[in-house]
Each structure stands twice: as structure tokens, then as C-alpha cells.
Scaffold this motif. Structure first.
Motif, PDB file in Angstrom:
ATOM      1  N   SER A 172     -18.146 -30.647 -15.111  1.00  0.00           N
ATOM      2  CA  SER A 172     -17.022 -30.606 -14.309  1.00  0.00           C
ATOM      3  C   SER A 172     -15.862 -29.783 -14.593  1.00  0.00           C
ATOM      4  O   SER A 172     -14.990 -29.877 -15.212  1.00  0.00           O
ATOM      5  N   TYR A 173     -16.118 -28.423 -13.818  1.00  0.00           N
ATOM      6  CA  TYR A 173     -15.375 -27.111 -13.551  1.00  0.00           C
ATOM      7  C   TYR A 173     -15.808 -26.438 -12.298  1.00  0.00           C
ATOM      8  O   TYR A 173     -16.766 -26.879 -11.692  1.00  0.00           O
ATOM      9  N   ASP A 174     -15.131 -25.621 -12.111  1.00  0.00           N
ATOM     10  CA  ASP A 174     -14.798 -24.612 -11.160  1.00  0.00           C
ATOM     11  C   ASP A 174     -14.835 -26.331 -10.000  1.00  0.00           C
ATOM     12  O   ASP A 174     -15.098 -25.777  -8.759  1.00  0.00           O
ATOM     13  N   TYR A 175     -13.810 -26.426 -10.127  1.00  0.00           N
ATOM     14  CA  TYR A 175     -13.157 -26.612  -8.972  1.00  0.00           C
ATOM     15  C   TYR A 175     -12.189 -25.888  -7.709  1.00  0.00           C
ATOM     16  O   TYR A 175     -11.532 -25.536  -6.543  1.00  0.00           O
ATOM     17  N   SER A 176     -11.784 -24.859  -8.486  1.00  0.00           N
ATOM     18  CA  SER A 176     -11.212 -24.078  -7.546  1.00  0.00           C
ATOM     19  C   SER A 176     -12.372 -22.661  -8.071  1.00  0.00           C
ATOM     20  O   SER A 176     -12.494 -22.401  -9.088  1.00  0.00           O
ATOM     21  N   TYR A 177     -12.872 -21.755  -7.291  1.00  0.00           N
ATOM     22  CA  TYR A 177     -13.854 -21.067  -7.261  1.00  0.00           C
ATOM     23  C   TYR A 177     -14.308 -19.654  -6.545  1.00  0.00           C
ATOM     24  O   TYR A 177     -13.407 -19.714  -6.039  1.00  0.00           O
ATOM     25  N   PRO A 178     -15.107 -18.819  -6.927  1.00  0.00           N
ATOM     26  CA  PRO A 178     -14.653 -17.840  -6.566  1.00  0.00           C
ATOM     27  C   PRO A 178     -15.145 -17.785  -5.099  1.00  0.00           C
ATOM     28  O   PRO A 178     -16.594 -18.931  -4.815  1.00  0.00           O
ATOM     29  N   GLY A 179     -14.512 -17.859  -3.977  1.00  0.00           N
ATOM     30  CA  GLY A 179     -14.674 -17.774  -2.868  1.00  0.00           C
ATOM     31  C   GLY A 179     -13.484 -18.698  -2.489  1.00  0.00           C
ATOM     32  O   GLY A 179     -13.213 -19.213  -1.666  1.00  0.00           O
ATOM     33  N   SER A 180     -12.966 -19.196  -2.724  1.00  0.00           N
ATOM     34  CA  SER A 180     -11.188 -20.183  -2.481  1.00  0.00           C
ATOM     35  C   SER A 180      -9.917 -19.660  -3.013  1.00  0.00           C
ATOM     36  O   SER A 180     -10.148 -18.887  -3.645  1.00  0.00           O
ATOM     37  N   PRO A 181      -9.058 -19.467  -2.446  1.00  0.00           N
ATOM     38  CA  PRO A 181      -7.458 -19.335  -2.931  1.00  0.00           C
ATOM     39  C   PRO A 181      -7.207 -20.410  -4.314  1.00  0.00           C
ATOM     40  O   PRO A 181      -8.227 -21.124  -5.042  1.00  0.00           O
ATOM     41  N   PRO A 182      -6.309 -19.327  -5.302  1.00  0.00           N
ATOM     42  CA  PRO A 182      -6.621 -19.760  -6.753  1.00  0.00           C
ATOM     43  C   PRO A 182      -6.296 -21.069  -7.005  1.00  0.00           C
ATOM     44  O   PRO A 182      -5.118 -21.435  -5.801  1.00  0.00           O
ATOM     45  N   GLY A 183      -6.381 -21.445  -7.845  1.00  0.00           N
ATOM     46  CA  GLY A 183      -6.182 -22.393  -8.191  1.00  0.00           C
ATOM     47  C   GLY A 183      -6.984 -23.401  -9.931  1.00  0.00           C
ATOM     48  O   GLY A 183      -7.729 -22.101 -10.708  1.00  0.00           O
TER      49      GLY A 183
END
Length: 508
Positions: free
Chosen positions: A346-357
Motif C-alpha cells: 500500500s505505497y507508491d500511489y505516486s511513483y517513478p514515472g508519475s507526476p509528483p505526488g
């Protein structure tokens, strides 16, 4: 192979049940069977407790059927009492509290399957002449019986020709029993030193021991330092095996012989290394691999159970099962029936490749827990906890920072730190070489809000990723989850604050 003679059946079989089964007549079923298309028999094997029984299966309409009689004998041999009365198959296990009653789908068949006096399924059997004995025999659909056995904690697997059953395992327990305050750890001395210095209530270590090559072989064991430390200090040591090449892994699992060989190889490595079980972290599998992945997990579970070893499986965090498509290979209900424990990532909702979040915003985490426990017994679920940070600059490929590195950034002049209490999300911004950086990370407050969900959902504990990435303040919060037989937690309360922002204006 042993070939059962139904006139002189093996040790431990209930005589009354045997007699009733062998001679039972099903006029309505037999009449229906006579109108069926020709049945096709082929050899199959039931493996249990070192025995190998050669039987005949029927495959009809894509479903495999196995003879009730021989399965009954196998189950009775290792303590699953079961009886057949002509219209119902009655199963009983001693540990009723361990039964998974989630998501029962009864169906509309002619024969009832009962587990500890509770109806779990209605199925349609086939009645045919058993080639071994020449007697009318009821054949049951393998899939439904397996689902029921797995609900009762009996590891079983089916690969199309072999049905393997495992004894109830005597799984090792940590000295601090109860909830799992678990953490992933590299197997080196530096990581062990971090653990020894800052953490006092960890009772299970997921040791980064092996990587999986595309050809199905494993790397050398890199976890012995951590494994030895765990056992010297009353902890369980679970060997982690990972793969992030979903396409190659899917091809490997699609071949039943290769999948079985991989399962055997994993168990051999776990036993040789002295580990207490295995953690399977197989990510990015395509949807088409769902069936072969489940079959592999079932075979692995049987082999591990026979060695009294844990099977733990990392599963994706799903908050919207209707619209999510990337995770279709991971059937949480069926994985939950197989696994001894699940690590909910339950982590990496935002991740490398996504916009900051944010990495793990609290409302999203709660939604993923809610869906997972609707599919899996909550006591099996370990809540994944991130203790790292992502630093986004001018691209969608952030740098990974430790929380100690974030602490150092926060003390620099011109850095702005904020905390959104509604999502339990810390954020930090700073400028470097004319580029504005946005850092999302974790604090004691954000972690405490998630650890509190362990008690709210009656989860089995937490699983931190990973030792060495945190800072002393977050170590204290992670240690606040004290394993206890009552399943309670001592996570500190979280302040009900609004979003705040503080800029460090200190000059150097």
C-alpha cells in the motif's frame, strides 16, 4: 505408484464411510449420467503424506473431476474427517477459527459440500464406473473441493494430472508472538546493525535473499547474516524472492514442468538456508498469467507446508477493482486462500514515472485495505509501510532518498515543509541550480496514522520497506506496534491538524 484397491482400502479410512460410498446408488444422478456424452478417462495421481495413489480423472467441459472415494481416504489420513452420505460431502477440521468464511459462493448444484457443519458450496458431480474397481463412483469437480480445503487451511494443488495435498503444517512462531511487526532487510551486516541499533519490536524479517533469473534459477543466497541474526534473537527469517520481469515470468509459469521445477527449487533453497518460509514478490505479471500464477502458488504452498514453512505473498494495492486493469493477474481472493500471510503493498500511489505526488495518502491506503480484507481474512494481511522519499526535479523520474536525507534537506535554508493532515501527507520543496524540487516522504505523524489502521481493520501487522531507509524518529513509531496476543497496537494518536507549511529561513 500405489494403486488403491477399493475392496482393501488403506489405513485410517472410516469403514462406515467406505462402505456407504462404495455401494451408494444415485438413481437420479445415474439417469442423468446415461444421457451425457461419452466420458473420457485418463490417468491421474493423488499425492499425500508420502503416498501416491494412481486413479482416473474425468475432464468434461473444461472441468476436471476426481473420484470422491480416493480423496476421502487421503483427507482422513491427515486429520480432515469427512463423510459421504449420498447427497452431501461433510468435512470437519479441528481448528475452526482458522477457517476462511469470506466470499462464500454457494452455487446451485445437486451435491452439497459442508465444512464444520456449514454449507460452503453446491456442485454437480458425475457418476461413472471407476476403472479401478468396476463400481459406480461419484466424481467431484476438483476446483470446488480445492477451494473448500484451502479455506480450511489445507494446502493443495492441481496441475491437470496430479492433485497434491499437504498435512497441516506446524509453522514456526516468533518469540514475540501475535501481530507481525515485520520489516524487509538486506542480508548484509550494515542492515543488521541498523536493525540492532534502532528497532526493538521487530519479530519477523523478510530477508532479501534471492533474485529470480529469467530461466527459473535463483541467485546465490545473500541473506545468511540477517537470517542468523533473526534466529539468534527470536525472530522469524523469511527469504524474499523477487521478479520484476512480468513477461518472462509469465512464460516460465505457463509451462507446468518449469513452474513445478521453480517451486521445488525455491523450497530447496529455503530449507538449505535455514529460513522459516518464503516471500514471493512477483510483480508486473500480465492478466493472462493469472491461472498459471495461482497454480504455481498452490504447488509451492503444498511443498512448503510439508516442510513446515510459511508462504507469504506480496500483493498489489487495489482501490478500484472495477477500473484497475494492470493488476488483473492478482486474484486477491484466491491468493488469500493459498497464502499464510499477504503483504499489501500500500505505497507508491505516486511513483517513478508519475507526476509528483504523495507516496501513500491515507484515504487511498484505507480504500486499498478495505478492498483487500473483503477478499482475504484480515488477520492474514500485513500493511505495507514505506520509509523512503521521492525527490522530483524537472522530470517524472524522481530520486529515491532515505528519510535521514530528507531530514538533512529540511534543515537547509529556503526549504519549505508542509503537512496535509487530511491525507497524512508530508511534502518538502527546495531549489537547486534553478530547479524547484518537490519531495514526498513520511514522518512519525504520517506513519502513525497508517499504523492505527492495523487495529481498525484487525490486520495481522505491518511490513516495513525497508530497514536502513528510515530515521530514528520513524523507527520509534514503527516500534510502537508491539506484538501482542490480543492483537492490539500502541500506535500514538495523530493530531487532527489542518494543512501547514513552514519555511526554514535560517541562514548559514
Amino acid at each position: 505408484m500405489q494403486k488403491f484397491n477399493r475392496r482393501n482400502a488403506g489405513v485410517g479410512f472410516l469403514a462406515a464411510a467406505c462402505s456407504a460410498l462404495a455401494l451408494a446408488a444415485f438413481p437420479h444422478f445415474e439417469h442423468a449420467a446415461s444421457a451425457q456424452p461419452a466420458l473420457h478417462f485418463s490417468p491421474a495421481t493423488i499425492n499425500y503424506d508420502g503416498h501416491h495413489a494412481q486413479v482416473y480423472k474425468i475432464v468434461q467441459g473444461g472441468t476436471a473431476y476426481m473420484p470422491v472415494y480416493y480423496v476421502m481416504q487421503a483427507l482422513n489420513e491427515f486429520g480432515c474427517t469427512n463423510q459421504w452420505n449420498g447427497s452431501s460431502w461433510l468435512f470437519s477440521v479441528s481448528n475452526s477459527q482458522a477457517i476462511d468464511w469470506n466470499n462464500l459462493s454457494i452455487g446451485t448444484g445437486k451435491v452439497a459440500l459442508y465444512l464444520n457443519q456449514r454449507l460452503v458450496s453446491m456442485v454437480d458431480p458425475i457418476v461413472a464406473i471407476d476403472p479401478n474397481s468396476g463400481k459406480p463412483t461419484t466424481y467431484m469437480p476438483v476446483w470446488y473441493v480445492m477451494q473448500m480445503l484451502q479455506r480450511a487451511g489445507i494446502a493443495c494443488s492441481w496441475n491437470g494430472s496430479q492433485w497434491s495435498l499437504a498435512n497441516q503444517p506446524n509453522l514456526p512462531q516468533p518469540a514475540q508472538a501475535g501481530l507481525w511487526n515485520s520489516a524487509f532487510i538486506n542480508g548484509d551486516a550494515t542492515s543488521v546493525s541498523d536493525l540492532q541499533m534502532y528497532r526493538h519490536h521487530v519479530n519477523v524479517l523478510f530477508v532479501n535473499a534471492f533474485d529470480l533469473h529469467t530461466n527459473g534459477t535463483l541467485t546465490q543466497d545473500e541473506g545468511q547474516v540477517a537470517c542468523s541474526y533473526a534466529h539468534q534473537n527470536g525472530m522469524l527469517a523469511i527469504a524474499r524472492i523477487d521478479s520484476f520481469d512480468g513477461s518472462s515470468l509469465a512464460n516460465l509459469l505457463a509451462n507446468p514442468q518449469n513452474a513445478l521445477a521453480l517451486a521445488q527449487r525455491i523450497v530447496q533453497a529455503v530449507v538449505a538456508g535455514g529460513y522459516d518460509g518464503v516471500n514471493i514478490d512477483f510483480e508486473f505479471l500480465p492478466a493472462a498469467a493469472q491461472v498459471s500464477f495461482l497454480s504455481f502458488l498452490q504447488q509451492l504452498h503444498v511443498l512448503l507446508a510439508n516442510q513446515d514453512k510459511w508462504l507469504t505473498i506480496d500483493v498489489p494495492a487495489i482501490d478500484d477493482p472495477a477500473s484497475d486493469t494492470w493488476d488483473r493477474a492478482y486474484n486477491l481472493q484466491q491468493i488469500g486462500e493459498i497464502a499464510d500471510k499477504e503483504v499489501l503493498m500500500s505505497y507508491d500511489y505516486s511513483y517513478p514515472g508519475s507526476p509528483p505526488g504523495p507516496i501513500a495518502p491515507l484515504p487511498w491506503v484505507v480504500n486499498t485495505i478495505s478492498y483487500t480484507v473483503s477478499q482475504t481474512p484480515s488477520a492474514k494481511v500485513l500493511l505495507g509501510i514505506d520509509t523512503y522519499a521521492y525527490d522530483w526535479g524537472n522530470s517524472d523520474n524522481p530520486s529515491v532518498l532515505t528519510l535521514q536525507q530528507v531530514d538533512n534537506l529540511a534543515s537547509q535554508p529556503g526549504t519549505t515543509v508542509s503537512y496535509n493532515a487530511s491525507t497524512a501527507t508530508p511534502r518538502l520543496t527546495y531549489s537547486q541550480n534553478g530547479i524547484t524540487h518537490t519531495v514526498y516522504y513520511e514522518t512519525p505523524a504520517s506513519l502513525a496514522s497508517r499504523i492505527a489502521e492495523v487495529g481498525a481493520f484487525a490486520l495481522g501487522g505491518i511490513a516495513q520497506w525497508r530497514i536502513g531507509l528510515e530515521d530514528p524518529a520513524t523507527d520509534q513509531v514503527l516500534d510502537s506496534l508491539v506484538p501482542a496476543e490480543t492483537g492490539g497496537t500502541t500506535a500514538p494518536p495523530v493530531a487532527n491538524a489542518t494543512t501547514t507549511a513552514v519555511t526554514n529561513n535560517t541562514t548559514s
